[in-house]
Each structure stands twice: as C-alpha cells, then as structure tokens.
Design a protein around this motif. Sequence first.
Motif, PDB file in Angstrom:
ATOM      1  N   ARG A  63      76.501 -49.139  34.628  1.00 33.23           N
ATOM      2  CA  ARG A  63      77.469 -49.579  33.615  1.00 33.23           C
ATOM      3  C   ARG A  63      76.823 -50.534  32.625  1.00 33.23           C
ATOM      4  O   ARG A  63      77.008 -50.410  31.424  1.00 33.23           O
ATOM      5  N   ARG A  64      76.082 -51.532  33.138  1.00 37.59           N
ATOM      6  CA  ARG A  64      75.418 -52.508  32.260  1.00 37.59           C
ATOM      7  C   ARG A  64      74.464 -51.811  31.302  1.00 37.59           C
ATOM      8  O   ARG A  64      74.440 -52.091  30.115  1.00 37.59           O
ATOM      9  N   PHE A  65      73.654 -50.895  31.838  1.00 37.48           N
ATOM     10  CA  PHE A  65      72.698 -50.178  30.997  1.00 37.48           C
ATOM     11  C   PHE A  65      73.416 -49.371  29.924  1.00 37.48           C
ATOM     12  O   PHE A  65      73.075 -49.444  28.743  1.00 37.48           O
ATOM     13  N   LEU A  66      74.414 -48.602  30.320  1.00 36.79           N
ATOM     14  CA  LEU A  66      75.136 -47.766  29.358  1.00 36.79           C
ATOM     15  C   LEU A  66      75.858 -48.603  28.309  1.00 36.79           C
ATOM     16  O   LEU A  66      75.888 -48.240  27.141  1.00 36.79           O
ATOM     17  N   GLU A  67      76.435 -49.708  28.728  1.00 37.81           N
ATOM     18  CA  GLU A  67      77.161 -50.561  27.776  1.00 37.81           C
ATOM     19  C   GLU A  67      76.225 -51.199  26.759  1.00 37.81           C
ATOM     20  O   GLU A  67      76.618 -51.423  25.621  1.00 37.81           O
ATOM     21  N   THR A  68      74.989 -51.486  27.140  1.00 33.11           N
ATOM     22  CA  THR A  68      74.059 -52.126  26.199  1.00 33.11           C
ATOM     23  C   THR A  68      73.271 -51.122  25.374  1.00 33.11           C
ATOM     24  O   THR A  68      72.814 -51.454  24.298  1.00 33.11           O
ATOM     25  N   THR A  69      73.130 -49.893  25.858  1.00 31.60           N
ATOM     26  CA  THR A  69      72.318 -48.921  25.120  1.00 31.60           C
ATOM     27  C   THR A  69      73.130 -47.902  24.343  1.00 31.60           C
ATOM     28  O   THR A  69      72.604 -47.236  23.472  1.00 31.60           O
ATOM     29  N   THR A  70      74.415 -47.773  24.643  1.00 30.14           N
ATOM     30  CA  THR A  70      75.184 -46.695  24.018  1.00 30.14           C
ATOM     31  C   THR A  70      76.410 -47.185  23.267  1.00 30.14           C
ATOM     32  O   THR A  70      77.205 -46.384  22.809  1.00 30.14           O
ATOM     33  N   ALA A  71      76.551 -48.476  23.111  1.00 34.59           N
ATOM     34  CA  ALA A  71      77.777 -49.031  22.518  1.00 34.59           C
ATOM     35  C   ALA A  71      78.155 -48.386  21.196  1.00 34.59           C
ATOM     36  O   ALA A  71      79.320 -48.123  20.946  1.00 34.59           O
ATOM     37  N   ALA A  72      77.204 -48.111  20.352  1.00 37.02           N
ATOM     38  CA  ALA A  72      77.526 -47.602  19.016  1.00 37.02           C
ATOM     39  C   ALA A  72      77.405 -46.080  18.921  1.00 37.02           C
ATOM     40  O   ALA A  72      77.816 -45.497  17.935  1.00 37.02           O
ATOM     41  N   THR A  73      76.854 -45.416  19.956  1.00 36.03           N
ATOM     42  CA  THR A  73      76.561 -44.014  19.773  1.00 36.03           C
ATOM     43  C   THR A  73      77.258 -43.057  20.733  1.00 36.03           C
ATOM     44  O   THR A  73      77.516 -41.934  20.359  1.00 36.03           O
TER      45      THR A  73
END
Length: 59
Positions: free
Chosen positions: A44-54
């Motif tokens: 979750r942490r990884f996805l939230e920081t790497t995919t927030a805008a895309t």
Amino acid sequence: MLIVTHEMSFARAVASRILFLDKGSVVAIGTPGEIFGSTDARIRRFLETTTAATVPVSP
C-alpha cells in the motif's frame, strides 16, 4: 518474459503476474488486480507513493 519496473501503470497494463519485492525479499506474487488491491502495508505504501497521480489504487 520478465520485466523489472517501478512504472506501475505500465506493469498494471501489461503484466499477467506481478512479483513485489521489499529489501530483496518477496512480499507478494499475484495478478495486477491482487497486487493493486492488496491490504499489505508495504505494498500500500509503495503504491500510494508511486502511483498517486497516474493509477487508481483500490482503497
């Protein structure tokens, strides 16, 4: 074929399976739906920081 990427929108679009690593250890293996819908805190942490805008990430 094996592709290594941090481009999660690309991985979600082309992968049939995703292997998620954290500090060299396998955390999860699954379909894009399983990984993007995971409740694992590290994923979750990884996805939230790497995919927030895309890429939309399941709550």
